[in-house]
Design a protein around this motif. Structure first.
Motif, mmCIF file in Angstrom:
data_model
loop_
_atom_site.group_PDB
_atom_site.id
_atom_site.type_symbol
_atom_site.label_atom_id
_atom_site.label_comp_id
_atom_site.label_asym_id
_atom_site.label_seq_id
_atom_site.Cartn_x
_atom_site.Cartn_y
_atom_site.Cartn_z
ATOM 1 N N GLU A 10 0.850 -1.136 -0.098
ATOM 2 C CA GLU A 10 -0.127 -0.121 0.004
ATOM 3 C C GLU A 10 0.768 1.188 0.164
ATOM 4 O O GLU A 10 1.975 1.194 0.628
ATOM 5 C CB GLU A 10 -0.863 0.068 1.202
ATOM 6 C CG GLU A 10 -1.793 -1.149 1.597
ATOM 7 C CD GLU A 10 -2.890 -0.986 0.660
ATOM 8 O OE1 GLU A 10 -3.289 -0.104 0.090
ATOM 9 O OE2 GLU A 10 -3.772 -2.122 0.400
ATOM 10 N N ASP A 11 0.383 2.329 -0.587
ATOM 11 C CA ASP A 11 1.181 3.479 -0.518
ATOM 12 C C ASP A 11 0.632 4.571 0.549
ATOM 13 O O ASP A 11 1.157 5.623 0.732
ATOM 14 C CB ASP A 11 1.197 4.011 -1.943
ATOM 15 C CG ASP A 11 -0.233 4.623 -2.290
ATOM 16 O OD1 ASP A 11 -0.989 3.996 -2.121
ATOM 17 O OD2 ASP A 11 -0.177 5.576 -3.234
ATOM 18 N N ARG A 12 -0.467 4.233 0.962
ATOM 19 C CA ARG A 12 -1.155 5.005 2.130
ATOM 20 C C ARG A 12 -1.665 3.995 3.094
ATOM 21 O O ARG A 12 -1.942 2.839 3.077
ATOM 22 C CB ARG A 12 -2.624 5.663 1.285
ATOM 23 C CG ARG A 12 -2.120 6.676 0.365
ATOM 24 C CD ARG A 12 -3.113 7.854 0.726
ATOM 25 N NE ARG A 12 -2.507 8.857 -0.471
ATOM 26 C CZ ARG A 12 -1.715 9.906 0.041
ATOM 27 N NH1 ARG A 12 -1.448 9.991 1.496
ATOM 28 N NH2 ARG A 12 -1.393 10.766 -0.826
ATOM 29 N N CYS A 13 -1.566 4.568 4.361
ATOM 30 C CA CYS A 13 -1.894 3.709 5.685
ATOM 31 C C CYS A 13 -3.490 3.540 5.486
ATOM 32 O O CYS A 13 -4.298 3.934 5.186
ATOM 33 C CB CYS A 13 -1.810 4.681 6.795
ATOM 34 S SG CYS A 13 -2.202 3.900 8.374
ATOM 35 N N ILE A 14 -3.628 2.123 5.763
ATOM 36 C CA ILE A 14 -5.220 1.739 5.508
ATOM 37 C C ILE A 14 -6.166 2.145 6.842
ATOM 38 O O ILE A 14 -7.231 1.932 6.756
ATOM 39 C CB ILE A 14 -5.299 0.234 5.248
ATOM 40 C CG1 ILE A 14 -4.656 -0.644 6.395
ATOM 41 C CG2 ILE A 14 -4.733 -0.270 4.069
ATOM 42 C CD1 ILE A 14 -4.792 -2.030 6.304
ATOM 43 N N GLN A 15 -5.627 2.864 7.849
ATOM 44 C CA GLN A 15 -6.210 3.109 8.823
ATOM 45 C C GLN A 15 -6.521 4.713 8.774
ATOM 46 O O GLN A 15 -7.728 5.178 9.025
ATOM 47 C CB GLN A 15 -5.736 2.915 10.208
ATOM 48 C CG GLN A 15 -6.256 3.439 11.434
ATOM 49 C CD GLN A 15 -7.451 2.830 11.754
ATOM 50 O OE1 GLN A 15 -7.742 1.506 11.338
ATOM 51 N NE2 GLN A 15 -8.402 3.377 12.229
ATOM 52 N N ILE A 20 2.648 6.239 3.486
ATOM 53 C CA ILE A 20 3.527 5.334 4.097
ATOM 54 C C ILE A 20 5.136 5.729 3.519
ATOM 55 O O ILE A 20 5.154 5.662 2.626
ATOM 56 C CB ILE A 20 3.025 4.021 3.877
ATOM 57 C CG1 ILE A 20 1.717 3.630 4.692
ATOM 58 C CG2 ILE A 20 4.170 2.768 4.498
ATOM 59 C CD1 ILE A 20 0.952 2.377 4.379
ATOM 60 N N GLN A 21 6.105 5.509 4.681
ATOM 61 C CA GLN A 21 7.616 5.650 4.264
ATOM 62 C C GLN A 21 8.037 4.251 3.567
ATOM 63 O O GLN A 21 8.768 4.491 2.655
ATOM 64 C CB GLN A 21 8.100 5.612 5.514
ATOM 65 C CG GLN A 21 7.774 7.170 6.305
ATOM 66 C CD GLN A 21 8.344 8.334 5.581
ATOM 67 O OE1 GLN A 21 9.408 8.330 4.922
ATOM 68 N NE2 GLN A 21 7.597 9.437 5.810
ATOM 69 N N HIS A 22 7.536 3.299 3.961
ATOM 70 C CA HIS A 22 8.064 1.984 3.431
ATOM 71 C C HIS A 22 6.805 1.190 2.927
ATOM 72 O O HIS A 22 5.929 0.994 3.612
ATOM 73 C CB HIS A 22 8.768 1.037 4.510
ATOM 74 C CG HIS A 22 9.393 1.841 5.329
ATOM 75 N ND1 HIS A 22 10.952 1.902 4.930
ATOM 76 C CD2 HIS A 22 9.586 2.361 6.833
ATOM 77 C CE1 HIS A 22 11.533 2.774 5.921
ATOM 78 N NE2 HIS A 22 11.069 2.818 6.745
ATOM 79 N N PRO A 23 6.813 0.952 1.491
ATOM 80 C CA PRO A 23 5.542 0.533 0.767
ATOM 81 C C PRO A 23 5.264 -0.892 1.185
ATOM 82 O O PRO A 23 4.283 -1.380 0.712
ATOM 83 C CB PRO A 23 5.958 0.646 -0.640
ATOM 84 C CG PRO A 23 7.401 0.852 -0.693
ATOM 85 C CD PRO A 23 7.733 1.365 0.566
ATOM 86 N N ARG A 26 1.448 -2.032 5.785
ATOM 87 C CA ARG A 26 0.047 -1.349 5.616
ATOM 88 C C ARG A 26 -0.261 -0.192 6.550
ATOM 89 O O ARG A 26 -1.222 0.479 6.326
ATOM 90 C CB ARG A 26 -1.064 -2.640 6.011
ATOM 91 C CG ARG A 26 -0.794 -3.854 5.023
ATOM 92 C CD ARG A 26 -1.659 -4.712 5.399
ATOM 93 N NE ARG A 26 -1.664 -5.993 4.540
ATOM 94 C CZ ARG A 26 -2.293 -7.073 4.683
ATOM 95 N NH1 ARG A 26 -3.232 -7.295 5.738
ATOM 96 N NH2 ARG A 26 -2.042 -8.028 3.872
ATOM 97 N N TYR A 27 0.625 -0.080 7.513
ATOM 98 C CA TYR A 27 0.137 1.180 8.497
ATOM 99 C C TYR A 27 1.243 1.895 8.476
ATOM 100 O O TYR A 27 2.274 1.551 8.545
ATOM 101 C CB TYR A 27 -0.178 0.542 9.624
ATOM 102 C CG TYR A 27 -1.313 -0.772 9.658
ATOM 103 C CD1 TYR A 27 -1.229 -1.875 9.806
ATOM 104 C CD2 TYR A 27 -2.806 -0.096 9.749
ATOM 105 C CE1 TYR A 27 -2.099 -2.790 9.983
ATOM 106 C CE2 TYR A 27 -3.723 -1.032 9.644
ATOM 107 C CZ TYR A 27 -3.408 -2.446 9.812
ATOM 108 O OH TYR A 27 -4.512 -3.497 9.717
ATOM 109 N N CYS A 28 0.972 3.318 8.954
ATOM 110 C CA CYS A 28 2.153 4.274 9.044
ATOM 111 C C CYS A 28 3.046 4.165 10.394
ATOM 112 O O CYS A 28 3.888 4.464 10.476
ATOM 113 C CB CYS A 28 1.426 5.702 8.843
ATOM 114 S SG CYS A 28 0.315 6.208 9.972
ATOM 115 N N SER A 29 2.097 3.592 11.154
ATOM 116 C CA SER A 29 2.733 3.570 12.820
ATOM 117 C C SER A 29 2.108 2.386 13.325
ATOM 118 O O SER A 29 0.988 1.901 13.042
ATOM 119 C CB SER A 29 2.439 5.149 13.345
ATOM 120 O OG SER A 29 1.001 5.174 13.728
#
Length: 154
Positions: A10-15, A20-23, A26-29
């Motif tokens: 994913e390129d964006r956090c699913i929450q 997202i820094q690392h593709p 699934r989550y940014c944090s």
């Protein structure tokens, strides 16, 4: 956080939908991952308990999204800022309900405080300690007199 196959990148956090820094994640944090986990668990509990995703507010009748298992009014719903999204009518109806409930509780407490002795020919207050139900008799002496009068009449 774990590695996911390339098809699940994913390129964006699913929450929270932030970048997202690392593709490969699934989550940014970790907090977004935990929030998603809690939401999944809540959804499973809700489905198992048979609670619908939306409910009718018991005060104003509006439809609202359920966010906890015990929620029964739209005035319980808060957004991210901690502000309620309920209508003015719902808040007014809830306040009227709470006022009526408080008045009823005060009337019950007053009746408990003003309980009169059930003994024969006794009009003294029975007394109430503030916990549980009030006493039925003012003293053990009145209790004994009432019991003897009841047995003599029977």
């Amino acid at each position: 956080m774990g590695f996911y196959p390339a098809i699940d990148h994913e390129d964006r956090c699913i929450q929270c939908f932030s970048k997202i820094q690392h593709p490969q994640e699934r989550y940014c944090s970790a907090s977004c991952q935990q929030k998603a986990y809690r939401q999944r668990k809540f959804d499973e509990l809700r489905k198992r308990a048979g609670i619908p995703a939306t409910k009718l507010c018991r005060f104003c009748g509006a439809v609202f999204m359920v966010t906890s298992l015990k929620q029964d009014a739209c005035s319980d719903v808060e957004d991210e800022d901690g502000e309620t999204e309920a209508s003015y009518e719902c808040i007014e109806a809830r306040e009227a309900y709470e006022d009526a409930r408080d008045d009823a509780l005060a009337a019950v407490a007053k009746a408990r405080r003003n309980a009169v002795c059930a003994g024969p020919d006794c009009d003294k207050p029975a007394g109430w300690s503030g916990n549980g139900r009030p006493r039925k008799f003012c003293t053990n002496r009145c209790k004994t007199r009432e019991m003897r009068a009841r047995k003599a009449g029977a």
